[in-house]
Design an enzyme around this catalytic site. Structure first.
Site, PDB file in Angstrom:
ATOM      1  N   PRO A 125      49.277  41.388  40.204  1.00 20.39           N
ATOM      2  CG  PRO A 125      50.904  43.059  39.859  1.00 20.39           C
ATOM      3  CD  PRO A 125      50.796  41.618  39.451  1.00 20.39           C
ATOM      4  CG  ASP A 149      40.084  36.332  44.389  1.00 23.55           C
ATOM      5  OD1 ASP A 149      39.297  35.290  44.705  1.00 23.55           O
ATOM      6  OD2 ASP A 149      41.280  36.199  44.918  1.00 23.55           O
ATOM      7  CE  LYS A 169      37.182  34.821  49.612  1.00 19.49           C
ATOM      8  NZ  LYS A 169      38.074  33.991  49.644  1.00 19.49           N
ATOM      9  CG  ASP A 202      51.501  32.934  44.017  1.00 25.39           C
ATOM     10  OD1 ASP A 202      52.064  32.515  43.041  1.00 25.39           O
ATOM     11  OD2 ASP A 202      51.417  32.164  44.965  1.00 25.39           O
ATOM     12  CB  ILE A 205      51.663  34.783  48.569  1.00 28.06           C
ATOM     13  CG1 ILE A 205      52.799  34.273  48.048  1.00 28.06           C
ATOM     14  CG2 ILE A 205      51.887  35.760  49.420  1.00 28.06           C
ATOM     15  CD1 ILE A 205      53.679  34.903  47.160  1.00 28.06           C
ATOM     16  CB  ALA A 310      51.132  48.560  42.437  1.00 31.38           C
TER      17      ALA A 310
END
Length: 333
Positions: A125, A149, A169, A202, A205, A310
């Site tokens: 996270p 990412d 992205k 993950d 997901i 978070a």
């Protein structure tokens, strides 16, 4: 900044979080999460190229697979109960059905003849403390070449010892950026490098991890997959919100705020004993709140919490309900 506008009619659960940013709605056990809205940005590449420079090769088109193709792709033919292709003389068999059989062929090697390999890694996270031991070892190895990412946190980027590139992205440019990611990965593989594809949360997901595995196989290599701690479960926990709770919620459903080509996926209908987690939906927060009430029968006083970053030192939470959460999100930015 936190706004505790908890519903007086349903005080049991009211907030949650995600790694990037997560929004969780909870009402009598219903909840949803999503990531923050971003202003429109150009699709022009603005990647960060750190450490030694390299030349990018031409882009490779992304893999487009039917759902049956994807399911078949992850069946290991060496597993005793794996289904085998059967002969079918039906001349009307369509191309999609034929494609679904292809991935059942033997998988490619994990290492190319030139030594090139690729590892798909979940970064969790956002907090470095929530990296898996395997992920930490991989990203701190200076010999690895990382494709990262955009949403991976600065705290995790600071741990990287080798060369890395950050994917461009942004909303509306996902297709172009994905092609760029594949081009960078292919370049590294052709150079005999140990490529690491670092993804938020993950990889499997709502992270396009399955699509990337299929594309890497087209490159002739089987990726190693390192699971990550999913924000869908860790972020609510970091906000002290259980996604299941005896007498409140006995089911959890995860949904995405954006479907293929930025479409709006169908909404899960309200159920008093179900937690619904929406990922990547804050950009449609106002519309989503309205549709949940009008089309999915969620009560207006459904408590809502938005938790940003978070697990990081600057984590923050905004809470409200379906009626006022969009306004609160705008006020608190």
């Amino acid at each position: 900044m936190v706004s505790n506008t908890r519903s007086t009619t349903n005080p049991r659960l009211y907030a949650t979080a995600t790694a990037l940013s997560l929004l969780l709605l909870t009402s009598g056990g219903s909840a949803f999460t999503s990531s923050p809205s971003l202003p429109p940005q150009s699709c022009a590449s603005n990647h960060q190229n750190n450490h030694r420079p390299i030349i990018t090769t031409s882009s490779s088109s992304s893999s487009s697979s039917s759902s049956s193709h994807l399911k078949a792709a992850f069946i290991d033919e060496n597993y005793p109960n794996a289904p085998k292709p059967t002969n079918n003389n039906n001349n009307n068999k369509n191309e999609n059905e034929k494609e679904a059989i292809k991935p059942l062929a033997r998988r490619p090697p994990k290492t190319l003849p030139n030594g090139g390999s690729i590892t798909l890694v979940g970064a969790g996270p956002g907090s470095p403390d929530l990296l898996t031991v395997a992920a930490y070892k991989i990203i701190t190895d200076p010999s690895n070449y990382l494709i990262v990412d955009r949403l991976v946190s600065r705290e995790i980027l600071d741990l990287i010892q080798g060369e890395y590139r950050i994917a461009n992205k942004v909303p509306g440019c996902q297709g172009v950026a994905q092609d760029e990611i594949f081009a960078w990965c292919k370049e590294g593989l052709e150079g005999g490098r140990s490529v690491v594809r670092l993804k938020i949360g993950d990889p499997f997901i709502f992270g396009r991890g399955g699509e990337e595995v299929l594309e890497f196989r087209e490159f002739g290599v089987e990726p190693t997959v390192i699971p990550g701690v999913s924000a869908a479960f860790s972020a609510p926990l970091l906000a002290s919100i259980p996604v299941t709770h005896r007498g409140v919620s006995n089911q959890v459903v995860m949904c995405t705020g954006y479907g293929r080509d930025n479409t709006s996926p169908s909404l899960i209908q309200y159920h008093p004993e179900q937690t619904v987690v929406f990922l990547m939906a804050v950009g449609r927060l106002r519309k989503l709140a309205v549709n949940l009430v009008r089309k999915a029968n969620f009560p207006m006083d459904t408590p809502v919490g938005i938790v940003e970053r978070a697990g990081c030192p600057d984590q923050r939470t905004v809470v409200g309900n379906l009626e006022n959460i969009a306004d609160l999100a705008e006020v608190h930015g």
